[in-house]
Design a protein around this motif. Structure first.
Motif, PDB file in Angstrom:
ATOM      1  N   GLN A 160       4.932 -27.983  26.415  1.00  0.00           N
ATOM      2  CA  GLN A 160       4.363 -26.589  25.756  1.00  0.00           C
ATOM      3  C   GLN A 160       4.900 -26.650  24.383  1.00  0.00           C
ATOM      4  N   VAL A 161       4.038 -25.918  23.506  1.00  0.00           N
ATOM      5  CA  VAL A 161       4.562 -25.696  21.968  1.00  0.00           C
ATOM      6  C   VAL A 161       4.214 -24.083  21.838  1.00  0.00           C
ATOM      7  N   VAL A 162       5.400 -23.409  21.137  1.00  0.00           N
ATOM      8  CA  VAL A 162       5.154 -22.052  20.775  1.00  0.00           C
ATOM      9  C   VAL A 162       5.366 -21.775  19.435  1.00  0.00           C
ATOM     10  N   ILE A 163       4.400 -21.381  18.596  1.00  0.00           N
ATOM     11  CA  ILE A 163       4.598 -20.890  17.032  1.00  0.00           C
ATOM     12  C   ILE A 163       4.452 -19.451  17.083  1.00  0.00           C
ATOM     13  N   ARG A 177      10.966 -26.322  21.588  1.00  0.00           N
ATOM     14  CA  ARG A 177       9.379 -26.198  21.818  1.00  0.00           C
ATOM     15  C   ARG A 177       8.878 -25.120  20.671  1.00  0.00           C
ATOM     16  N   PHE A 178       9.885 -24.415  19.940  1.00  0.00           N
ATOM     17  CA  PHE A 178       9.394 -23.452  18.941  1.00  0.00           C
ATOM     18  C   PHE A 178       9.165 -23.931  17.582  1.00  0.00           C
ATOM     19  N   VAL A 179       7.998 -23.572  17.025  1.00  0.00           N
ATOM     20  CA  VAL A 179       8.305 -23.738  15.522  1.00  0.00           C
ATOM     21  C   VAL A 179       7.970 -22.536  14.813  1.00  0.00           C
ATOM     22  N   ALA A 180       8.776 -22.322  13.902  1.00  0.00           N
ATOM     23  CA  ALA A 180       8.588 -21.017  13.046  1.00  0.00           C
ATOM     24  C   ALA A 180       7.721 -21.290  11.992  1.00  0.00           C
ATOM     25  N   THR A 181       6.432 -20.577  12.025  1.00  0.00           N
ATOM     26  CA  THR A 181       5.465 -20.863  10.821  1.00  0.00           C
ATOM     27  C   THR A 181       4.912 -19.575  10.229  1.00  0.00           C
ATOM     28  N   VAL A 190       4.230 -22.182   5.425  1.00  0.00           N
ATOM     29  CA  VAL A 190       6.083 -22.270   5.527  1.00  0.00           C
ATOM     30  C   VAL A 190       6.302 -22.756   6.703  1.00  0.00           C
ATOM     31  N   LEU A 191       6.930 -23.910   6.942  1.00  0.00           N
ATOM     32  CA  LEU A 191       7.781 -24.113   8.468  1.00  0.00           C
ATOM     33  C   LEU A 191       9.215 -24.052   8.275  1.00  0.00           C
ATOM     34  N   CYS A 192       9.791 -23.247   9.131  1.00  0.00           N
ATOM     35  CA  CYS A 192      11.144 -22.759   8.869  1.00  0.00           C
ATOM     36  C   CYS A 192      12.172 -23.532   9.723  1.00  0.00           C
ATOM     37  N   ASP A 193      13.339 -23.883   9.373  1.00  0.00           N
ATOM     38  CA  ASP A 193      14.329 -24.539  10.356  1.00  0.00           C
ATOM     39  C   ASP A 193      13.692 -25.535  11.130  1.00  0.00           C
ATOM     40  N   THR A 194      13.063 -26.499  10.697  1.00  0.00           N
ATOM     41  CA  THR A 194      12.274 -27.324  11.520  1.00  0.00           C
ATOM     42  C   THR A 194      13.140 -28.489  12.134  1.00  0.00           C
ATOM     43  N   GLU A 195      14.675 -28.507  11.641  1.00  0.00           N
ATOM     44  CA  GLU A 195      15.384 -29.543  12.197  1.00  0.00           C
ATOM     45  C   GLU A 195      15.742 -28.928  13.750  1.00  0.00           C
ATOM     46  N   LYS A 196      15.410 -27.515  13.885  1.00  0.00           N
ATOM     47  CA  LYS A 196      15.529 -27.197  15.585  1.00  0.00           C
ATOM     48  C   LYS A 196      14.449 -27.182  16.193  1.00  0.00           C
ATOM     49  N   LEU A 219       7.032 -30.418  16.554  1.00  0.00           N
ATOM     50  CA  LEU A 219       6.828 -30.098  15.044  1.00  0.00           C
ATOM     51  C   LEU A 219       5.643 -31.327  14.587  1.00  0.00           C
ATOM     52  N   LYS A 220       5.234 -32.286  15.075  1.00  0.00           N
ATOM     53  CA  LYS A 220       4.213 -33.091  14.571  1.00  0.00           C
ATOM     54  C   LYS A 220       2.820 -32.499  15.043  1.00  0.00           C
ATOM     55  N   MET A 221       2.886 -32.078  16.490  1.00  0.00           N
ATOM     56  CA  MET A 221       1.521 -30.990  16.607  1.00  0.00           C
ATOM     57  C   MET A 221       1.144 -30.041  15.794  1.00  0.00           C
ATOM     58  N   ILE A 222       2.276 -29.109  15.269  1.00  0.00           N
ATOM     59  CA  ILE A 222       1.945 -28.000  14.324  1.00  0.00           C
ATOM     60  C   ILE A 222       1.556 -28.615  12.941  1.00  0.00           C
ATOM     61  N   GLU A 223       2.299 -29.645  12.440  1.00  0.00           N
ATOM     62  CA  GLU A 223       1.869 -30.238  11.251  1.00  0.00           C
ATOM     63  C   GLU A 223       0.535 -30.783  11.368  1.00  0.00           C
ATOM     64  N   ASP A 224       0.179 -31.224  12.355  1.00  0.00           N
ATOM     65  CA  ASP A 224      -1.247 -31.935  12.537  1.00  0.00           C
ATOM     66  C   ASP A 224      -2.180 -30.858  12.480  1.00  0.00           C
ATOM     67  N   ILE A 225      -2.019 -29.847  13.215  1.00  0.00           N
ATOM     68  CA  ILE A 225      -2.904 -28.578  13.066  1.00  0.00           C
ATOM     69  C   ILE A 225      -3.098 -27.978  11.643  1.00  0.00           C
ATOM     70  N   TYR A 226      -1.968 -27.729  11.192  1.00  0.00           N
ATOM     71  CA  TYR A 226      -2.222 -26.988   9.909  1.00  0.00           C
ATOM     72  C   TYR A 226      -2.849 -28.205   8.838  1.00  0.00           C
ATOM     73  N   THR A 227      -2.256 -29.356   9.074  1.00  0.00           N
ATOM     74  CA  THR A 227      -3.057 -30.230   7.936  1.00  0.00           C
ATOM     75  C   THR A 227      -4.573 -30.316   8.322  1.00  0.00           C
ATOM     76  N   ARG A 228      -5.041 -30.293   9.627  1.00  0.00           N
ATOM     77  CA  ARG A 228      -6.430 -30.580   9.785  1.00  0.00           C
ATOM     78  C   ARG A 228      -7.237 -29.043   9.186  1.00  0.00           C
ATOM     79  N   ILE A 229      -6.470 -27.772   9.247  1.00  0.00           N
ATOM     80  CA  ILE A 229      -7.012 -26.754   8.891  1.00  0.00           C
ATOM     81  C   ILE A 229      -7.086 -26.697   7.129  1.00  0.00           C
ATOM     82  N   GLY A 230      -6.305 -27.782   6.547  1.00  0.00           N
ATOM     83  CA  GLY A 230      -6.468 -27.642   5.156  1.00  0.00           C
ATOM     84  C   GLY A 230      -5.260 -27.035   4.660  1.00  0.00           C
TER      85      GLY A 230
END
Lengths: 280, 280
Positions: free
Chosen positions: B87-90, B111-115, B140-146, B152-163
């Protein structure tokens, strides 16, 4: 009707376009002390002919003063010196007290109608002139008891045909209200732009992040100093009055935040929310 | 994909709509501690089902925290306590330092991505949710190395699809930049609204004259204190830093006007005009 427009920039140029678009005038004569502006205004089709001020005043039924506000009072006197009892003169400036005081005793004062159409953008010059302008915005007519009834009627008819609701007030009232609803917003924007430019060196980040409300509050900081310095100077006491109050409100805000006074902040912001009733 | 949205107001509700509009998820589960919001979000079709936080976390592939920022850090910990390794949390909050510090040592931190999607309006609640949102704005995605690479990929894909163009930075940087490009604009607007409401008793005049730039600078003063008090409090030191600089700029402005320093004003405003390069 032949109209002479003195100052063919954003305001004068847009007014020329709306007069022609609405079929209110047959010909627009352009007057401008900048050669470059005169040529651009012709190229852009804002005006039909270029003339000197004297030539234009000799021919036009209506003379429109759309220059920066520091030049309007003397220009108004010079134009009134030359008009006959059927010509009409208006200005489109954002300040009125200085102007109305200067022309108060002029023998042709009746031919003048002091007007402030509440429209503009942050751009300037003939290139900034646009077709869709003025309609739907309020126009303030000042000290109309000093204008001849026929001159006033001509101007009321023109603004009504353009689609602008008319508001009447004294030049003193207009300058005070305009300090609140226009001039302070410009100062705030200029200061906000400077704040960010001073403190934020990585301009790339500002650009990238500029979706959080920043654009709308800072948009007016693009406005021309040539237009706005004279407005602030002419409306100095009203602008200072509002500016002092605004700084005071920001200082209250600052102190509450310094003291972690969440409840105080909440109350201030709820009070500010009352602006919802005023701005839809 | 099943998405749980915690906090179905302006941001959560609009995000639910865009996820469905873009075909990114099949079902949106709504979680909200306000009964009224839950019911409205269902009526408005923002969400498909209502659940408790525990039920929603048990079912969802992605959990989105879209509540006021003061509640996000503890909520993030509670949700991370319950998620499995797929699971992923943002979160979607405007501040990140406090949040990222609180979850820093959590065993499920990956599992957390700060956006921080840089979109919003001055309205709030489920009724404020709109279809046309987010696209074209920066996230803005923060501290993505964590974050775990797959999360991270799931969230990048979602935001990219949103434009939404993606920008990466540390939570410290994000909070500092956001103070400049968003938080200070809101404070300025709140203070400006209070200035006018304090000094201007004849509200009718404000309403009538409100075409002179006032709306754009004061629009943000309609924003909810429930959203913004926690943001200012959480980003206190950055906000105070910018606020002090802003008051300083206004004071320079005031002194120049008091001394009739037209040339000084002109220079300040010309400098502020550099914002033209940044805000198109």
């Amino acid at each position: 009707m032949k109209v002479a427009i003195v100052g063919v920039g954003l305001i004068g140029g847009s007014f020329a376009l709306v007069l022609k678009d609405k079929g209110i005038c047959t010909e627009v004569i352009g007057v401008d002390n900048s050669e470059k502006n005169r040529v651009r205004a012709m190229e852009l089709g804002l005006i039909d002919r270029i003339m000197t001020l004297d030539e234009a005043v000799a021919e036009a039924d209506l003379i429109v003063l759309a220059t920066p506000v520091d030049s309007i009072p003397l220009l108004a006197v010079k134009v009134l010196n030359r008009v006959n009892e059927r010509q009409v003169v208006i200005d489109m400036g954002s300040t009125k007290q200085e102007l109305c005081e200067v022309i108060a005793q002029h023998p042709r004062r009746g031919r003048f109608v002091a007007t402030h159409p509440m429209w503009g953008t942050e751009y300037s010059g003939p290139e900034a002139a646009v077709h869709e302008s003025f309609a739907g915005r309020t126009v303030v007519l000042c000290d109309t008891e000093k204008s001849d009834p026929d001159a006033l009627k001509m101007i009321e008819d023109i603004y009504t045909r353009i689609g602008m609701p008319i508001k009447y007030m004294s030049s003193e009232e207009q300058d005070m209200h305009t300090a609140y609803v226009s001039h302070i917003s410009h100062i705030t924007s200029f200061a906000l732009a400077l704040t960010v430019l001073e403190k934020e060196r990585e301009e790339e980040h500002i650009f990238d992040l500029a979706g959080g409300g920043f654009e709308s509050t800072v948009r007016l900081a693009k406005s021309s100093p040539n237009t706005w310095v004279p407005i602030f100077m002419q409306n100095k006491y009203n602008v200072l009055d509002v500016l002092r109050e605004h700084i005071h409100q920001l200082q209250i805000f600052r102190r509450m935040l310094e003291k972690d006074d969440a409840e105080g902040l909440r109350q201030m912001m709820s009070k500010a929310n009352r602006i919802r009733k005023i701005i839809k």
